[in-house]
Design a protein around this motif. Structure first.
Motif, mmCIF file in Angstrom:
data_model
loop_
_atom_site.group_PDB
_atom_site.id
_atom_site.type_symbol
_atom_site.label_atom_id
_atom_site.label_comp_id
_atom_site.label_asym_id
_atom_site.label_seq_id
_atom_site.Cartn_x
_atom_site.Cartn_y
_atom_site.Cartn_z
ATOM 1 N N ALA A 113 6.663 0.679 5.546
ATOM 2 C CA ALA A 113 5.910 1.978 4.591
ATOM 3 C C ALA A 113 7.185 3.331 4.536
ATOM 4 N N TYR A 114 8.694 3.438 5.730
ATOM 5 C CA TYR A 114 9.726 3.829 5.532
ATOM 6 C C TYR A 114 10.593 3.170 4.329
ATOM 7 N N ILE A 115 10.763 1.516 4.574
ATOM 8 C CA ILE A 115 11.182 1.078 3.527
ATOM 9 C C ILE A 115 10.145 1.042 2.202
ATOM 10 N N ALA A 116 9.048 1.286 2.036
ATOM 11 C CA ALA A 116 8.350 1.509 0.384
ATOM 12 C C ALA A 116 8.321 3.223 0.092
ATOM 13 N N GLY A 117 9.153 4.279 1.187
ATOM 14 C CA GLY A 117 8.975 5.280 0.471
ATOM 15 C C GLY A 117 8.128 6.434 1.833
ATOM 16 N N PHE A 118 8.118 6.158 2.874
ATOM 17 C CA PHE A 118 7.135 6.888 3.461
ATOM 18 C C PHE A 118 8.859 7.490 4.236
ATOM 19 N N ARG A 119 8.315 9.228 4.461
ATOM 20 C CA ARG A 119 9.578 10.023 5.332
ATOM 21 C C ARG A 119 9.605 9.613 6.626
ATOM 22 N N ALA A 120 9.091 9.420 7.284
ATOM 23 C CA ALA A 120 8.113 9.187 8.833
ATOM 24 C C ALA A 120 7.223 8.608 8.777
ATOM 25 N N THR A 121 7.611 9.033 10.675
ATOM 26 C CA THR A 121 6.400 8.083 11.406
ATOM 27 C C THR A 121 5.932 8.518 12.624
ATOM 28 N N SER A 122 4.447 8.374 13.209
ATOM 29 C CA SER A 122 4.087 8.831 14.489
ATOM 30 C C SER A 122 4.864 7.873 15.375
ATOM 31 N N ALA A 126 0.814 -1.326 0.059
ATOM 32 C CA ALA A 126 -0.259 -0.132 -0.560
ATOM 33 C C ALA A 126 0.881 1.288 -0.318
ATOM 34 N N ALA A 127 2.031 1.548 0.689
ATOM 35 C CA ALA A 127 2.427 2.249 0.829
ATOM 36 C C ALA A 127 3.656 2.655 -0.199
ATOM 37 N N THR A 128 3.674 1.557 -1.082
ATOM 38 C CA THR A 128 5.163 2.537 -2.286
ATOM 39 C C THR A 128 3.722 2.878 -3.406
ATOM 40 N N ARG A 129 2.747 2.882 -3.376
ATOM 41 C CA ARG A 129 1.791 3.466 -4.450
ATOM 42 C C ARG A 129 1.236 4.761 -3.722
ATOM 43 N N MET A 130 1.377 4.535 -2.338
ATOM 44 C CA MET A 130 0.351 5.885 -1.370
ATOM 45 C C MET A 130 2.130 7.492 -2.146
ATOM 46 N N ALA A 131 3.469 6.657 -1.491
ATOM 47 C CA ALA A 131 4.085 7.634 -1.250
ATOM 48 C C ALA A 131 4.540 8.247 -3.400
ATOM 49 N N ARG A 132 4.426 7.196 -4.405
ATOM 50 C CA ARG A 132 4.769 7.425 -4.919
ATOM 51 C C ARG A 132 3.805 8.577 -6.264
ATOM 52 N N GLY A 182 -2.998 7.427 8.101
ATOM 53 C CA GLY A 182 -3.009 6.442 8.742
ATOM 54 C C GLY A 182 -4.189 5.182 8.953
ATOM 55 N N THR A 183 -5.167 5.031 8.667
ATOM 56 C CA THR A 183 -6.019 3.496 8.346
ATOM 57 C C THR A 183 -5.187 2.605 7.445
ATOM 58 N N SER A 184 -5.077 3.680 6.386
ATOM 59 C CA SER A 184 -5.565 2.993 5.008
ATOM 60 C C SER A 184 -3.845 2.241 5.170
ATOM 61 N N VAL A 185 -3.165 2.686 5.415
ATOM 62 C CA VAL A 185 -1.565 1.652 4.701
ATOM 63 C C VAL A 185 -0.916 1.300 6.459
ATOM 64 N N VAL A 186 -0.987 1.753 6.940
ATOM 65 C CA VAL A 186 -1.368 0.565 8.453
ATOM 66 C C VAL A 186 -2.408 -1.368 8.185
ATOM 67 N N THR A 187 -3.325 -0.572 7.062
ATOM 68 C CA THR A 187 -4.269 -1.817 6.875
ATOM 69 C C THR A 187 -4.507 -2.027 6.091
ATOM 70 N N GLY A 188 -3.135 -1.935 5.092
ATOM 71 C CA GLY A 188 -2.901 -2.297 3.737
ATOM 72 C C GLY A 188 -4.059 -2.226 2.755
ATOM 73 N N SER A 189 -4.664 -0.716 2.706
ATOM 74 C CA SER A 189 -5.565 -0.087 1.723
ATOM 75 C C SER A 189 -6.119 -1.620 1.329
ATOM 76 N N GLY A 190 -6.840 -1.971 1.832
ATOM 77 C CA GLY A 190 -8.067 -2.904 0.851
ATOM 78 C C GLY A 190 -7.734 -4.013 1.247
ATOM 79 N N ALA A 191 -6.553 -4.089 0.928
ATOM 80 C CA ALA A 191 -5.325 -5.564 0.858
ATOM 81 C C ALA A 191 -5.068 -5.558 2.099
ATOM 82 N N PRO A 192 -5.487 -6.303 3.390
ATOM 83 C CA PRO A 192 -4.403 -6.356 4.906
ATOM 84 C C PRO A 192 -3.925 -7.623 5.202
ATOM 85 N N ALA A 193 -3.975 -8.652 4.337
ATOM 86 C CA ALA A 193 -2.547 -9.419 4.559
ATOM 87 C C ALA A 193 -2.202 -9.879 2.824
#
Lengths: 435, 435
Positions: free
Chosen positions: B171-180, B138-144, B302-313
């Motif tokens: 998420a950081y590996i896939a291109g996010f810059r930081a985390t809370s 999910a994160a790679t698509r968001m970062a892109r 928030g929610t969408s990245v940690v739950t895989g944006s519709g594909a949680p596994a």
């Protein structure tokens, strides 16, 4: 590192820091956990995670490693570091008993303490409650759809490794009978189950040798997985090796409705009339409901239960609802932004019943000291004490707490009107009324 | 209790028990992790969790507490308890480097050892890889979709507490810059961020007092949350208190496209032309893409990245693909059941490139001793050594491993054809060909 105190969003600490500067950090405050809606337009939700949250709270300490991290990264001021070093939650927490049904706006958890001591628990409280309740919300529907047939949780591999343990616990509270996860057995006393995977058959030179080895070890009451090569041949081999007293077979592929019927007929023709059929392939509440007329004896559910069956987070929020001013007066507070407004004031809740059936979630704002007494006359009180002046109430913890939650869940959903158990999307089974 | 060795499905142990009895438990074996399809009909997947899996492997020991549980509950025989007490994985593991793109059928991880020592890792390997990769997918698509604007992960409260830390890492590996998430900062060296929530404003007697306290503490470069009451007034108050050098504002509600444009115009009119706008309300890759033309400077998801944006596994499986017989010959093995067949044989994979762009995921079954040399001439080798004769390769571990994975991710997706970055559902960006 068991760094529970760092299971925290950075902004909680920066807020305390700034509030220490403005002199507001220790204003007596009340935070409330609630859900604006039920995920997936379900008819009710199930509170889960309360016992786990209390166990996290017990170990919520800023130790040397945590303080060193915060110091090195200059996350907070030296004054706040000193305060964190001595942090112990000393306030009160009351909330819905674990296992209880909830509805939109139900005040699921109320945390009372200074702003600083309560705000720092926001992330860990929500993490635990949102995940565990998401699983319970899915599991309760599956267990109900199974209409008394046992359902086992076997989704560990589809959730991260610690979530897997929490999921097993939440599913058990919501009516599942067992889990494949050994850690859930060790930590929470949940019954564990499982016999063999396809790899076991493939390891052996023939299916018959694999079955023989399993029976020699686990006894004839075991469950044999019969679909590695060909289901019909697998069942014949199983009965040849085990005899007609074989405990069960497991089917993990194909059109389960059709496959189960064929398997039952074949088992019966081989004299194995008591051999049970367990099915385990990509089941969710809808698939379970669709198998109601099939000769299935037990279900194993994986991915869908540990990922909340389409709603992987319960959507609960943790909001400041009241705090004192410098004059010692309590002020109800709430956001006014259009799509995320919150309702000010501390709340208590009762479930109003008629003839033993729930008709309303009644939520009362406690601006009147007598509101608790009034509430008691309206229905069943929903909030119980969880923490009193910092002391965590033991009975909600550990395996005993899990059993208590499982009992509460059964009693709570038995009280709901029949509509609550419809699987289709719709309105909450009872309305939430703020009085 | 850090009971990694019990993060295991019961059937893994009962299989070993039965295989010890049939004399097959120590047959040299190879298990493979792969995904039959990409979740959500995405164009590529991202391997994440490898470093975490290796850290779990390092602590995978059956200690006194674990053995006592297994003994008391009669899960396995006394002979197996003895073997488990001495368990150390002594085999080899190779796999896709963390951060690498993957496709259906990619042999992401190959575990070689005796059946017993390899099968017992099934659950923990899949738990880690399936969750972490779901987040990275999910994160790679968001970062892109953010096209260079920074994206921060702030979904801890929507994942269980340990998953939250893993999610920040993936998420950081896939291109996010930081985390809370502070624990992700402490454990994995990921940059942390965050300033204040609505409760901080509500705690104070006025929004201006809250803003003043935050600026006094965090400096004028901080980000003020301006939508507690009224956004326009909030922005005016923010600039009155902070002056036009205010670092940033955060918007967490409303129609973000419209609200961001109004906020930008107002900030500019107040002289705050350099003040950045962060938006954070229910974002996913589609919402981020839709805000491309908006004057937004940064996103919080928030929610969408940690739950895989519709594909949680991520749907990865762990399958026995080859094992020796008693004659010492290797035999490729695979399930034949209709909807879940697996491809026998140990595999290596290369990404075939033309002009620096990936055109094929080439998978070779290693039944020929020269296949590895042949593979190297076909393209970029995808598998790297992770564990050699039980020795975990250090470079994949800890914060350094995370940085390595983040670099691999960037290099890997830069190599993919342009179609890979379409958000719409579709076919994998390159075909997987078994040669």
């Amino acid at each position: 590192m068991t760094d529970t105190a760092l299971m925290t969003d950075r902004y909680e600490l920066t807020m305390i820091d700034a509030a220490m500067r403005s002199g507001t950090a220790f204003r007596p405050s009340a935070f409330e956990v609630f859900a604006r809606r039920l995920p997936g337009a379900r008819r009710y939700g199930v509170v889960a995670g309360t016992g786990r949250f209390l166990e996290r709270l017990a170990e919520f300490r800023f130790g040397d490693a945590e303080l060193a991290f915060l110091r090195e990264h200059e996350v907070v001021s030296p004054e706040l570091l000193d305060w964190l070093a001595g942090y112990r939650f000393a306030g009160d927490i009351r909330g819905y008993a674990e296992g209880e049904a909830y509805f939109p706006g139900s005040p699921i958890l109320v945390v009372e303490g200074s702003f600083a001591e309560a705000v720092v628990l926001e992330t860990v409280a929500l993490s635990v409650l949102n995940y565990d309740s998401a699983v319970a919300n899915a599991a309760t529907r599956m267990a109900r759809a199974a209409k008394g047939r046992p359902v086992a949780e076997m989704g560990s591999r589809r959730a991260s490794e610690e979530s897997a343990i929490a999921a097993a616990r939440a599913a058990y509270i919501a009516g599942f009978r067992a889990t494949s996860n050994l850690a859930a057995g060790a930590r929470w006393g949940i019954p564990t189950m499982g016999t063999a995977a396809h790899s076991f058959t493939l390891l052996h030179d023939s299916e018959a040798e694999a079955f023989q080895a399993q029976i020699d070890t686990l006894g004839v009451g075991t469950t044999l997985l019969v679909d590695t090569y060909d289901i019909e041949q697998g069942i014949r081999t199983a009965i040849e090796v085990a005899g007609p007293k074989l405990g069960g077979i497991r089917l993990d592929s194909g059109d389960l409705d059709e496959v189960a019927a064929e398997a039952r007929a074949l088992l019966d023709s081989l004299g194995a009339t008591e051999t049970r059929i367990t099915v385990t392939s990509d089941l969710d509440e809808y698939a379970i409901a669709a198998l109601q007329a099939s000769p299935v004896d037990a279900y194993g559910v994986g991915t869908s239960v540990v990922t909340g069956s389409g709603a992987p987070a319960a959507g609960m929020v943790y909001k400041l609802v009241a705090r004192q001013g410098d004059d010692g007066e309590w002020v109800g507070v709430g956001k006014r932004s259009e799509d995320k407004a919150s309702r000010p004031g501390e709340k208590v809740a009762v479930r109003t019943l008629e003839g033993g059936i729930a008709v309303e979630e009644t939520v009362l704002v406690t601006d009147d000291p007598h509101v608790l007494e009034q509430a008691a006359t309206r229905g069943r009180a929903l909030q119980v004490p969880l923490v009193e002046r910092g002391e965590i109430q033991e009975r909600w913890l550990g395996p005993a707490g899990v059993e208590l939650a499982r009992e509460r869940h059964t009693a709570s959903i038995d009280e709901l009107p029949a509509e609550a158990h419809r699987l289709a999307r719709g309105e909450p089974a009872i309305p939430t009324v703020f009085r």
